[in-house]
Structure formats: C-alpha cells, structure tokens
Design a protein around this motif. Sequence first.
Motif, PDB file in Angstrom:
ATOM      1  N   ARG A   1      27.353 -31.768  15.923  1.00  0.00           N
ATOM      2  CA  ARG A   1      28.673 -31.176  15.692  1.00  0.00           C
ATOM      3  C   ARG A   1      29.114 -30.276  16.833  1.00  0.00           C
ATOM      4  O   ARG A   1      30.297 -30.024  17.003  1.00  0.00           O
ATOM      5  CB  ARG A   1      28.679 -30.398  14.379  1.00  0.00           C
TER       6      ARG A   1
ATOM      7  N   ARG B   1      31.649 -32.810   9.075  1.00  0.00           N
ATOM      8  CA  ARG B   1      32.531 -33.977   9.115  1.00  0.00           C
ATOM      9  C   ARG B   1      32.620 -34.586   7.721  1.00  0.00           C
ATOM     10  O   ARG B   1      31.644 -34.551   6.972  1.00  0.00           O
ATOM     11  CB  ARG B   1      31.984 -35.009  10.090  1.00  0.00           C
ATOM     12  N   PRO B   2      33.779 -35.134   7.385  1.00  0.00           N
ATOM     13  CA  PRO B   2      33.900 -35.793   6.075  1.00  0.00           C
ATOM     14  C   PRO B   2      32.835 -36.884   5.919  1.00  0.00           C
ATOM     15  O   PRO B   2      32.556 -37.635   6.864  1.00  0.00           O
ATOM     16  CB  PRO B   2      35.305 -36.398   6.104  1.00  0.00           C
ATOM     17  N   GLY B   3      32.220 -36.931   4.768  1.00  0.00           N
ATOM     18  CA  GLY B   3      31.194 -37.938   4.507  1.00  0.00           C
ATOM     19  C   GLY B   3      29.801 -37.502   4.910  1.00  0.00           C
ATOM     20  O   GLY B   3      28.833 -38.234   4.721  1.00  0.00           O
ATOM     21  N   ASN B   4      29.656 -36.302   5.515  1.00  0.00           N
ATOM     22  CA  ASN B   4      28.322 -35.787   5.908  1.00  0.00           C
ATOM     23  C   ASN B   4      27.832 -34.773   4.917  1.00  0.00           C
ATOM     24  O   ASN B   4      28.426 -33.991   4.379  1.00  0.00           O
ATOM     25  CB  ASN B   4      28.353 -35.158   7.305  1.00  0.00           C
TER      26      ASN B   4
END
Length: 152
Positions: free
Chosen positions: A2, A149-152
């Motif tokens: 990230r 992050r989306p989905g993490n």
Amino acid sequence: DRGVFVLDAHGGSNAFSERAERNPLESDEPESDEEEGGGGGGAAANIVDGIEMEWAQRRVDPITGDLDCELSFFFPDGSSMAPAFAYAFRYWGLAELQDVLKEAGFAEVVVFWPEADEDGDLTGEFTRAEQGSDDETFTCYLACTPPPRPGN
C-alpha cells in the motif's frame, strides 16, 4: 504493497514570527591543505569563507497563515545577493496538517518527533510521538498510510 506518504514539517515559536537571522555560511566539505584547483575538495571549502547567509521572515499574517520569507547572501567584498530567493508559504500547524490528511482519506497519520540527548542536543533520530516539546524551532515527520484497498 500500500505504501506510505511522508511529510517533513517545520514549526515552533520562531517558525511563525517576523525575524531575521544572519550566520556564517558553512561548508560540509573537508578542509584541504592543497592549493585551490589542486583537487581534494579544498576549493569548495574556500568558496564559503567569509560569506554570510541571512534567513528573514518578512511578513507573517496570523489570519491567513501567510508567511513571506527571503534568503540572502552577503560577501566579504561588501556585495550581496539580497534577496537571492523569496518564498511565499502557507503555515500549517501539526494539528491542522493531521486533520487535513485524515480528511483526504489517509487511514493513519503518525508524527515522528526528534530525539534529544541529556544535554538537549538533537541525536538525528526520530520516534513516534503523540506529544511534542515547546521548542523554538523543530522539524518533525508525518507518516501517512492509505486506507485498505476495496476487497482486501
């Protein structure tokens, strides 16, 4: 994965006041016994001999946070570059910086404050801090991590 966003911040009671400070310009080059032009770094050390540098905070506006500064150089022969550079800054306090970084979406904003030894001399090391000392001037770092992050 990230990443991290790091800012350096300057502050303290002298950071937002009208003032000027003139000091001799110092070289980081090691001194050399060799004659000028002979290599070894001696020429660079001689270039700053007798030169003074002045940092001036000319205008401070507490309502807008505007800070106008100048950097000038004064030479042994009486000539000068005054000002050599002029800067127009917007002063941001540390609390204000942390708030705007969080509003911008950073998940965490951490302040790293300068460490000092028992004599009060800075060690060059910085540690995570939630409170700082009331110094006339300081430089610290803010480390900001992005949100997951989306989905993490």
